[in-house]
Design a protein around this motif. Structure first.
Motif, PDB file in Angstrom:
ATOM      1  N   ASN A 170     113.800  -5.389  76.602  1.00  8.70           N
ATOM      2  CA  ASN A 170     114.739  -5.144  77.697  1.00  8.70           C
ATOM      3  C   ASN A 170     114.112  -5.470  79.047  1.00  8.70           C
ATOM      4  OD1 ASN A 170     116.877  -4.336  76.069  1.00  8.70           O
ATOM      5  ND2 ASN A 170     116.203  -2.198  76.036  1.00  8.70           N
ATOM      6  N   ASP A 171     112.844  -5.116  79.207  1.00  9.57           N
ATOM      7  CA  ASP A 171     112.152  -5.435  80.464  1.00  9.57           C
ATOM      8  C   ASP A 171     112.037  -6.944  80.642  1.00  9.57           C
ATOM      9  OD1 ASP A 171     111.833  -2.732  80.935  1.00  9.57           O
ATOM     10  OD2 ASP A 171     109.841  -2.651  80.018  1.00  9.57           O
ATOM     11  N   PHE A 172     111.754  -7.650  79.545  1.00  8.02           N
ATOM     12  CA  PHE A 172     111.630  -9.102  79.604  1.00  8.02           C
ATOM     13  C   PHE A 172     112.964  -9.723  80.004  1.00  8.02           C
ATOM     14  CE2 PHE A 172     111.814 -13.375  77.916  1.00  8.02           C
ATOM     15  CZ  PHE A 172     110.556 -13.892  78.166  1.00  8.02           C
ATOM     16  N   LEU A 173     114.050  -9.257  79.405  1.00  7.46           N
ATOM     17  CA  LEU A 173     115.374  -9.817  79.700  1.00  7.46           C
ATOM     18  C   LEU A 173     115.761  -9.554  81.151  1.00  7.46           C
ATOM     19  CD1 LEU A 173     117.330  -8.834  76.450  1.00  7.46           C
ATOM     20  CD2 LEU A 173     116.276 -11.026  77.022  1.00  7.46           C
ATOM     21  N   THR A 174     115.433  -8.363  81.648  1.00  7.57           N
ATOM     22  CA  THR A 174     115.752  -8.015  83.026  1.00  7.57           C
ATOM     23  C   THR A 174     115.032  -8.929  84.011  1.00  7.57           C
ATOM     24  OG1 THR A 174     116.106  -5.703  82.406  1.00  7.57           O
ATOM     25  CG2 THR A 174     115.710  -6.158  84.730  1.00  7.57           C
ATOM     26  N   ALA A 175     113.818  -9.346  83.626  1.00  7.10           N
ATOM     27  CA  ALA A 175     113.015 -10.187  84.519  1.00  7.10           C
ATOM     28  C   ALA A 175     113.510 -11.631  84.582  1.00  7.10           C
ATOM     29  CB  ALA A 175     111.553 -10.160  84.078  1.00  7.10           C
TER      30      ALA A 175
END
Length: 253
Positions: A170-175
């Motif tokens: 999720n953090d990767f997608l948000t970035a």
């Protein structure tokens, strides 16, 4: 590699796939390995087919998921060797969703220079070789494949695991800059979806072993993509350390 050698290894992968399908189409037992991962007779049958096949055409060492007890002292002497996963996606095999693969890679100085990924249920083969290119064989047709770079304003097509998700995703997608569409897929097919341009990126922020990725990594590289360690950006390497666990990595165009 010469074309006849490439064809020979593709044929070995397909023979292993046939052995898997013989078991897939009937009832089978599931064991649990020491690391709590599942093991079926299909894993072992495929392993034997590949070992026998490679030994007929090559005298190089072979490292398989099902024979991973070979010591680091021995492995570190290898400059060139075969790295195989006889059945990647055993959980998908058990679920009978078809998303499992046979994987055979040739490693040279830590780099996967040739790889075959065969999906028996889909009857689809991906293969790639350094300085030759990457290809997909399906429905009796062979076509070259190439990665697709993300363009500004496009929705990011992100491939992710069917059975293993991590909160870091999720953090990767948000970035990422822009909207994202997460496509779930099992086994090494995830890397192949980047190789053939279906997806822009595959972040693997969870545990994998070197045999899980090597063959598809070769396909991605031959298709113009990269597989890099998450954080450092260094290219993923093989048999360069005692542990056979991969660091977290990202597959992209």
């Amino acid at each position: 590699m010469q074309r006849k050698d490439i064809e020979a290894v593709i044929d070995i992968a397909r023979q292993a796939g046939e052995a898997i399908l013989d078991i897939y189409q009937r009832d089978f037992d599931v064991e649990t390995k020491q690391d709590s991962s599942p093991l079926t007779e299909a894993d072992l049958a495929s392993h034997q087919v590949i070992i026998d096949g490679l030994q007929r055409i090559s005298n190089l060492p072979i490292l398989s998921e099902e024979s991973a007890e070979i010591s680091w002292q021995e492995r570190q002497q290898w400059d060139k060797f075969w790295l195989i996963d006889p059945l990647d996606g055993t959980k998908e095999f058990i679920k009978r969703n078809g998303e499992f693969t046979v994987n055979i890679a040739l490693i040279d100085q830590g780099e996967p220079v040739f790889g075959v990924v065969y999906a028996p249920v889909l009857d689809t083969t991906y293969w790639g070789a350094k300085e030759i290119g990457a290809f997909k064989q399906s429905n009796l047709q062979t076509q070259p494949i190439r990665v697709t770079k993300h363009k500004a304003g496009e929705v990011w097509q992100v491939v992710g695991s069917r059975s293993h998700q991590s909160p870091e995703i999720n953090d990767f997608l948000t970035a990422l800059d822009g909207d994202t569409n997460l496509v779930a897929m099992g086994s090494s097919l995830k890397l192949c979806l980047v190789a053939d341009g279906t997806a822009h990126v595959y972040p693997r922020l969870g545990p994998t072993c070197e045999w899980d990725t090597a063959a598809a990594h070769a396909v991605v590289s031959a298709a113009g993509g990269i597989v890099t360690e998450h954080g450092s950006g260094q290219s993923l390497k093989y048999n360069q350390k005692e542990s056979l666990l991969n660091p977290y990595f990202v597959v992209s165009a």
